[in-house]
Write a protein that holds these residues in place. Structure first.
Motif, PDB file in Angstrom:
ATOM      1  N   ILE A 113       0.843  -1.454  -0.245  1.00 22.25           N
ATOM      2  CA  ILE A 113       0.141  -0.120  -0.129  1.00 22.25           C
ATOM      3  C   ILE A 113       0.808   0.852  -0.015  1.00 22.25           C
ATOM      4  O   ILE A 113       0.475   2.260  -0.909  1.00 22.25           O
ATOM      5  CB  ILE A 113      -0.860   0.275   0.863  1.00 22.25           C
ATOM      6  N   THR A 117       1.415   3.965  -2.764  1.00 21.60           N
ATOM      7  CA  THR A 117       0.883   5.682  -2.469  1.00 21.60           C
ATOM      8  C   THR A 117       1.737   6.146  -3.166  1.00 21.60           C
ATOM      9  O   THR A 117       1.599   7.527  -3.709  1.00 21.60           O
ATOM     10  CB  THR A 117       0.624   5.525  -0.971  1.00 21.60           C
ATOM     11  N   ARG A 118       2.969   6.234  -2.974  1.00 22.80           N
ATOM     12  CA  ARG A 118       4.366   6.211  -3.053  1.00 22.80           C
ATOM     13  C   ARG A 118       3.972   7.236  -4.904  1.00 22.80           C
ATOM     14  O   ARG A 118       4.504   8.203  -5.163  1.00 22.80           O
ATOM     15  CB  ARG A 118       5.093   5.807  -2.805  1.00 22.80           C
ATOM     16  N   ARG A 122      -4.470   5.845  -6.672  1.00 22.65           N
ATOM     17  CA  ARG A 122      -5.003   6.047  -6.178  1.00 22.65           C
ATOM     18  C   ARG A 122      -5.975   4.982  -6.307  1.00 22.65           C
ATOM     19  O   ARG A 122      -6.292   4.550  -5.250  1.00 22.65           O
ATOM     20  CB  ARG A 122      -5.648   7.493  -7.069  1.00 22.65           C
ATOM     21  N   VAL A 125      -4.760   1.711  -5.149  1.00 23.16           N
ATOM     22  CA  VAL A 125      -4.727   1.654  -3.293  1.00 23.16           C
ATOM     23  C   VAL A 125      -5.726   1.725  -2.943  1.00 23.16           C
ATOM     24  O   VAL A 125      -6.151   1.133  -2.093  1.00 23.16           O
ATOM     25  CB  VAL A 125      -3.430   2.785  -2.884  1.00 23.16           C
ATOM     26  N   PHE A 148      -9.513   9.350  -1.283  1.00 24.01           N
ATOM     27  CA  PHE A 148      -9.461   9.071  -2.761  1.00 24.01           C
ATOM     28  C   PHE A 148     -10.397   9.570  -3.193  1.00 24.01           C
ATOM     29  O   PHE A 148     -10.786   9.324  -4.346  1.00 24.01           O
ATOM     30  CB  PHE A 148      -9.995   6.871  -2.314  1.00 24.01           C
ATOM     31  N   PHE A 157      -3.619  13.207  -1.869  1.00 19.13           N
ATOM     32  CA  PHE A 157      -3.797  11.913  -1.235  1.00 19.13           C
ATOM     33  C   PHE A 157      -2.807  11.342  -0.704  1.00 19.13           C
ATOM     34  O   PHE A 157      -3.494   9.920   0.407  1.00 19.13           O
ATOM     35  CB  PHE A 157      -4.553  11.160  -2.957  1.00 19.13           C
ATOM     36  N   LYS A 158      -1.256  10.845  -0.976  1.00 22.36           N
ATOM     37  CA  LYS A 158      -0.566  10.923  -0.894  1.00 22.36           C
ATOM     38  C   LYS A 158      -0.442  10.861   1.293  1.00 22.36           C
ATOM     39  O   LYS A 158      -0.553  10.118   1.921  1.00 22.36           O
ATOM     40  CB  LYS A 158       1.029  11.294  -0.998  1.00 22.36           C
ATOM     41  N   VAL A 161      -2.789   9.399   3.046  1.00 24.85           N
ATOM     42  CA  VAL A 161      -3.495   8.049   3.082  1.00 24.85           C
ATOM     43  C   VAL A 161      -2.113   7.748   4.632  1.00 24.85           C
ATOM     44  O   VAL A 161      -1.949   6.267   4.702  1.00 24.85           O
ATOM     45  CB  VAL A 161      -3.158   7.063   1.380  1.00 24.85           C
ATOM     46  N   TYR A 162      -0.854   8.101   3.574  1.00 27.20           N
ATOM     47  CA  TYR A 162      -0.208   7.876   4.938  1.00 27.20           C
ATOM     48  C   TYR A 162      -0.340   8.282   6.517  1.00 27.20           C
ATOM     49  O   TYR A 162       0.252   7.818   7.594  1.00 27.20           O
ATOM     50  CB  TYR A 162       1.182   8.758   4.386  1.00 27.20           C
TER      51      TYR A 162
END
Lengths: 170, 261
Positions: A113, A117-118, A122, A125, A148, A157-158, A161-162
């Motif tokens: 994931i 993500t990196r 989208r 993930v 998302f 977005f990154k 998620v992080y």
């Protein structure tokens, strides 16, 4: 169940001032007021997005500018929320799918994931996360789904998620 | 996205469990209950237009698998767990219905007098990596295609004259409606062509309150088709049909299709 949202600024202000005057300050009432204020920000963002999509010419440009202003303000709040959501899932079925408690290391799926993500993928993930939630029969909160939403840039977005992953595994 | 929800029937001493013949309606009520309990605001948006029923196309399709099923008069007998297949192109819908269906408050849920269920497990079904311009599909539930004649709706079957034309009108309307929900006012990219491979006419007993109110009859008979067929068109349109179903009454348990391998 999701709760509905009602915000009456005058009513809230009046009750807070009254509490101060009567020297009956309750922290939870202030906390509730702040939470409602933050919720209002998200509601405003939704309304502005709808209005901007339906507007024309100069109004459209102005409404999008307002939308981006409030949206940017909301992102940091959303980051906090998804991080807290990740933290709340510790020791859940979902957590066990992401973290090997015997070896005390994250499982391969967590690295997958992070890597997707990196790369800014989208949809992938979302699919992998959703699959893990469904297999664990864990409720998927709307705050995480919002990460998302294509209205947010890939960079935002990154970050979202992080934030979730750091809450879950951190 | 596409998911399976598996339900076990509780406290049944009988080897065979039973549901009414209009079991699709029973599941429709179940899905509505799950959705409204979890997010009443979203439920109202989807099913109501102020105080009137919202006839807008729903962005999902479902099909119910009852293992070893046998029809007996006005009942359907089955043995084993119930499988609910659910498919949609709409993330918001999926998250709401998924959260509703896994909610512990929903269970035990009484589908019918002798059929109380509990969710056993759920999983996502892998969708095709890529959609081509020609693909073969098989039905999980009958497909209903109808044309309007005056106030009546007449079923149209694949071997009848003008079927493809009516099919295209139905799909174009369906796809446009669903895409509008996500802000795109666009119907079919390209005309769809339909080639039957192994299909048969299917007549289904169904029940909806509106029909009962208008006609005084409890059960309605719907004519459609099931089996294997080939669709050719724009890959994005085929994906949309795969995800949201084909034909009428998709949110009532009809028109669920799977890629035939």
């Amino acid at each position: 169940m999701r709760e509905s949202f009602n915000f009456n600024f005058d009513e809230i202000k009046e009750s807070l001032e009254k509490a101060i005057k009567e020297n009956q300050i309750k922290i939870d009432v202030f906390e509730k007021a702040i939470n409602n204020y933050k919720k209002l920000g998200f509601e405003l963002e939704k309304i502005l997005e709808f209005a901007a999509k339906n507007a024309k010419d100069e109004d459209k440009v102005k409404l999008w500018a307002l939308f981006y202003e409030i949206s940017l303000q909301n992102i940091s709040e959303l980051c906090d929320r998804v991080k807290r959501y990740g933290e709340s899932l510790k020791n859940s079925e979902l957590y066990k799918r992401f973290y090997d408690e015997d070896k005390k290391v994250p499982r391969g799926i967590a690295f997958r994931i992070l890597e997707l993500t990196r790369l800014g993928k989208r949809e992938e993930v979302f699919y992998v996360l959703l699959r893990e939630f469904v297999n664990a029969q864990q409720e998927l909160k709307h705050d995480l789904v919002n990460a998302f939403n294509p209205k947010y840039s890939i960079e935002n977005f990154k970050i979202l998620v992080y934030s979730f992953m750091s809450g879950l595994l951190g | 996205m596409r998911a399976k929800f598996i339900f076990e029937v509780q406290n049944s001493q009988e080897e065979y469990r039973e549901l009414p013949v209009y079991y699709r309606t029973v599941f429709m009520a179940f899905l509505k209950k799950a959705l409204s309990d979890y997010n009443s605001e979203y439920f109202r948006k989807l099913y109501w237009w102020e105080d009137k029923k919202n006839k807008w196309q729903k962005p999902f399709v479902y099909a119910v698998n009852l293992p070893n099923m046998n029809f007996l008069d006005d009942k359907v007998l089955f043995r084993g767990d119930i499988v609910l297949n659910l498919s949609t192109s709409d993330y918001e819908f999926f998250v709401n219905i998924y959260n509703g269906l896994i909610s512990k408050n929903l269970y035990p849920y009484k589908l019918a007098d002798h059929c109380v269920v509990k969710l056993k497990r759920s999983y996502l079904v892998k969708e095709p990596d890529q959609f081509d311009s020609t693909m073969t599909f098989k039905t999980f539930s009958p497909v209903l295609i109808e044309k309007k004649e005056g106030d009546d709706k007449i079923p149209v079957l694949p071997y009848e004259e003008g079927f493809e034309e009516i099919l295209n009108d139905v799909i174009d309307f369906e796809i446009r409606n669903i895409r509008i929900l996500r802000g795109q006012n666009r119907g079919l990219h390209k005309r769809i062509s339909f080639k039957p491979k192994n299909i048969k006419k299917t007549v289904v007993k169904h029940k909806i309150s509106e029909f009962e109110k208008n006609t005084g009859k409890e059960i309605m008979y719907l004519t459609g088709f099931s089996g294997i067929f080939e669709l050719s068109g724009h890959p994005e349109d085929l994906k949309e049909i795969y995800q949201n179903g084909l034909g009428f009454r998709r949110a009532q348990g009809f028109g669920f299709i799977e890629v035939a391998r």
